[in-house]
Design an enzyme around this catalytic site. Sequence first.
Site, mmCIF file in Angstrom:
data_model
loop_
_atom_site.group_PDB
_atom_site.id
_atom_site.type_symbol
_atom_site.label_atom_id
_atom_site.label_comp_id
_atom_site.label_asym_id
_atom_site.label_seq_id
_atom_site.Cartn_x
_atom_site.Cartn_y
_atom_site.Cartn_z
ATOM 1 N N GLN A 693 0.586 -1.228 0.367
ATOM 2 C CA GLN A 693 -0.276 -0.128 0.505
ATOM 3 C C GLN A 693 0.589 1.107 0.357
ATOM 4 O O GLN A 693 0.500 2.159 -0.577
ATOM 5 C CB GLN A 693 -0.859 -0.114 1.167
ATOM 6 C CG GLN A 693 -1.655 -0.703 1.126
ATOM 7 C CD GLN A 693 -2.687 -0.979 -0.206
ATOM 8 O OE1 GLN A 693 -3.776 0.255 -0.568
ATOM 9 N NE2 GLN A 693 -2.987 -2.481 -0.509
ATOM 10 N N HIS A 696 1.789 3.032 -3.589
ATOM 11 C CA HIS A 696 0.257 3.740 -4.287
ATOM 12 C C HIS A 696 0.830 5.160 -3.924
ATOM 13 O O HIS A 696 0.400 5.558 -5.439
ATOM 14 C CB HIS A 696 -0.917 3.245 -3.428
ATOM 15 C CG HIS A 696 -1.712 2.583 -3.798
ATOM 16 N ND1 HIS A 696 -2.290 1.796 -4.842
ATOM 17 C CD2 HIS A 696 -1.839 1.069 -3.319
ATOM 18 C CE1 HIS A 696 -2.930 0.940 -4.890
ATOM 19 N NE2 HIS A 696 -2.352 0.201 -3.964
ATOM 20 N N GLU A 762 -8.448 1.196 5.555
ATOM 21 C CA GLU A 762 -9.867 0.349 4.170
ATOM 22 C C GLU A 762 -9.486 -0.912 3.857
ATOM 23 O O GLU A 762 -10.398 -1.809 3.701
ATOM 24 C CB GLU A 762 -8.747 1.187 3.054
ATOM 25 C CG GLU A 762 -9.459 0.795 1.483
ATOM 26 C CD GLU A 762 -8.463 1.830 0.155
ATOM 27 O OE1 GLU A 762 -8.940 0.995 -0.919
ATOM 28 O OE2 GLU A 762 -6.952 1.947 0.825
ATOM 29 N N HIS A 763 -7.766 -0.915 3.795
ATOM 30 C CA HIS A 763 -7.037 -2.634 4.741
ATOM 31 C C HIS A 763 -7.444 -3.041 5.733
ATOM 32 O O HIS A 763 -6.569 -2.407 5.737
ATOM 33 C CB HIS A 763 -6.372 -2.872 3.519
ATOM 34 C CG HIS A 763 -6.833 -2.612 1.682
ATOM 35 N ND1 HIS A 763 -6.170 -1.160 1.506
ATOM 36 C CD2 HIS A 763 -7.278 -3.239 1.066
ATOM 37 C CE1 HIS A 763 -6.565 -0.926 0.147
ATOM 38 N NE2 HIS A 763 -6.822 -2.113 -0.308
ATOM 39 N N ASP A 796 -6.934 -7.281 -4.466
ATOM 40 C CA ASP A 796 -7.379 -6.237 -5.165
ATOM 41 C C ASP A 796 -7.263 -6.910 -6.824
ATOM 42 O O ASP A 796 -7.431 -6.024 -7.815
ATOM 43 C CB ASP A 796 -5.817 -5.572 -5.347
ATOM 44 C CG ASP A 796 -5.363 -4.371 -4.609
ATOM 45 O OD1 ASP A 796 -6.164 -4.553 -4.032
ATOM 46 O OD2 ASP A 796 -4.199 -4.274 -3.802
ATOM 47 N N HIS A 855 -53.293 14.206 4.372
ATOM 48 C CA HIS A 855 -53.014 13.324 4.665
ATOM 49 C C HIS A 855 -53.961 12.851 5.182
ATOM 50 O O HIS A 855 -54.041 11.447 5.748
ATOM 51 C CB HIS A 855 -51.575 12.942 5.406
ATOM 52 C CG HIS A 855 -50.378 13.236 4.813
ATOM 53 N ND1 HIS A 855 -49.827 14.500 4.292
ATOM 54 C CD2 HIS A 855 -49.020 12.769 4.854
ATOM 55 C CE1 HIS A 855 -48.710 14.378 3.204
ATOM 56 N NE2 HIS A 855 -47.863 12.908 3.226
#
Length: 870
Positions: A693, A696, A762-763, A796, A855
């Site tokens: 990661q 990235h 995230e992971h 992934d 109503h």
Amino acid sequence: METTLPLPFLVGVSVPPGLNDIKEGLSREEVSCLGCVFFEVKPQTLEKILRFLKRHNVEFEPYFDVTALESIDDIITLLDAGARKVFVKTEQLADLSAYGSRVAPIVTGSSAALLSSATESGLLLSGFDQTASEAAQFLEEARDKKITPFFIKPVPGADLEQFIQVAAKANAIPILPSTGLTTKKDEAGKLAISTILSSVWKSDRPDGLLPTVVVDEHDTALGLVYSSAESVNEALRTQTGVYQSRKRGLWYKGATSGDTQELVRISLDCDNDALKFVVKQKGRFCHLDQSGCFGQLKGLPKLEQTLISRKQSAPEGSYTARLFSDEKLVRAKIMEEAEELCTAQTPQEIAFEAADLFYFALTRAVAAGVTLADIERSLDAKSWKVKRRTGDAKGKWAEKEGIKPAASALAATSAPVTKEAAQETTPEKITMRRFDASKVSTEELDAALKRPAQKSSDAIYKIIVPIIEDVRKNGDKAVLSYTHKFEKATSLTSPVLKAPFPKELMQLPEETIAAIDVSFENIRKFHAAQKEEKPLQVETMPGVVCSRFSRPIEAVGCYIPGGTAVLPSTALMLGVPAMVAGCNKIVFASPPRADGTITPEIVYVAHKVGAESIVLAGGAQAVAAMAYGTESITKVDKILGPGNQFVTAAKMFVSNDTNAAVGIDMPAGPSEVLVIADKDANPAFVASDLLSQAEHGVDSQVILIAIDLDEEHLQAIEDEVHRQATELPRVQIVRGSIAHSITVQVKTVEEAMELSNKYAPEHLILQIKEAEKAVDLVMNAGSVFIGAWTPESVGDYSAGVNHSLPTYGFAKQYSGVNLASFVKHITSSNLTAEGLKNVGQAVMQLAKVEELEAHRRAVSIRLEHMSKSN
């Protein structure tokens, strides 16, 4: 036009001066005197330019067009080598945002619409044609936008004198090709440097002369003189001190006295009403017996002058002569004075001992032929570096002070490291900071776990909103223009590729087809299993049946980042669930390559999932095209997929525009991973997961939570991180990411899971004993990877789970992309007469409380009708 540049223009040079013979235009020495130079870097010239910068990054102030470089690492290396500013493609801005004002976008053309690409770091408009029909509108809008700094580069063969006038009207800094400039008198087809300077400087004297401050290489003022266009031209031509005497015409300094000057640099002050000449002075400047007209040299320059003189004429046997001839004596004195400086207590003692140390250090330098100016240049060069060591003490000096190698990491500040700080603190060893949860406060730990700050939304919106509006109003024409500009795919005549896709566009090696097919099938199986077997139906009370059923979203847009990158995995993660959900129209969007084609892997996936079309665009323009639709691009109901900050901002913008009527999957941020490891974890596995990661982007963050690990095990993981990182092609990006990544030491699994849930990664990777049991403790995470044999990479690509996941803590509120992302749930109510009787009184009472009479009456009328019927 105000600028912080030494001169209000850049000199464009095709190859760095000195790397080839310059046969036309300004010479290497003339360019050096002007200082600010502009180069276009290509992969094949990168190494030459880096060698040039290693020798001359202070002599010149280099600016670079790096749009030909695809590697972010190469661009960072240029910055580290001393590039003052690099101009990049707009899609590269997010990856380089850590470097602040030293990175700015470049666009090409003469259209005023291009001005919207400007950022807080400025803008370079290349290929401007002042004769184009849209030039007048450009000038008007450029003045109004007040972009700072704004650089402008002409088309080849432009009339430079006219171009400079146009740049002045636009408040822009012109980039002038060296081949079109000269210092010679009346050279046909060339523009004299003196003409450019005299057109911008402001003199309040009747004779038009400009006050000129003459300084030495240390910026010590030597005297005040006057310059004219002619004298400046002659100074540049001869690289000497030439000025304008108010009585005798041109004054060649030292021509009669022998006290000559070598011209180093010319610059204008901020108001353009005074010149500065930096010179190497031989002898005195002043006609009196002093170094300059403002008095003698002082401090270090005076000491240097004395040492140089003594080196040349010190009596044999004198102490100074011994210092110049006895290296061991100088070394011993430097060590002695350094120690005395370290033990000094009062300000007076510190000043005294520092002066002694400077004396012996400068003696060592002068003995080796190193000048004070050389030392100052080295300091200046270091100030431009973006890759730095932490500066920890080493070897015997660290041992003497009782400093252990890991101490600096353990004592590191708990404040989060921003992207700006990452460029300032790049350690020699790639290592994460450590925190022991039992020894720091909750506040300190929270601060350490804080994610890197992102570019302000205002700055991003300033870039993307004009693009979105342009696409909304001008459709295909706007999309094509941005694809031509950003992707250089100028051969494209349509912004979309419609199905059926030509077979020649998806020619792939058999092994790649096999890999895609395996991944396709696994992703299909997992998402198909998420389908509801039948609608939900509940009778809430007799005669009242409530149902919920799902329907596919009719048209979905799948954004796939790319261009030169190949990202079939994202195409699969978005396209396969859309196909399984039964979406009627699946639209892909991905930036094309320079030849106008999409990578065949993406075309192949689009074919397999039955995509209707592929939008040949990226960035905000692709998002806008799918959100609003164009003449040839289908409007979609929902846009999904990852992207940089500009893509994310564009998705957020259109989702809030009621005219677009489009939804998005989730907010997105930089990629991240949190690994929980115990004593059973393999250090190499842990390191590889962290780095998967970290590579990235510099704004990615990786966290290791270490459960009851001893120093040996922690050190083994840190060693593996460094070893594996240095073998990666994106090692510099990894360095930036690791700078704001940490290891947290805890005692138990429960403590680790509590921290993980608070962070909401995230992971989440569980490299612990009995990892399956720990899943019960997971409350917040995008996706979980269980056990030693489950690297995040399988998620992934090929395992079957989706890799489009919530980041930046949004896992507390959002799920990752799944089958439900491509469907909407519709509810229904079905009441019998008995059912309305049973629930009617409750409805009417609540409507009465809310004072919504219509109503209430919708029920009462029906109940009255029942009563009459009975």
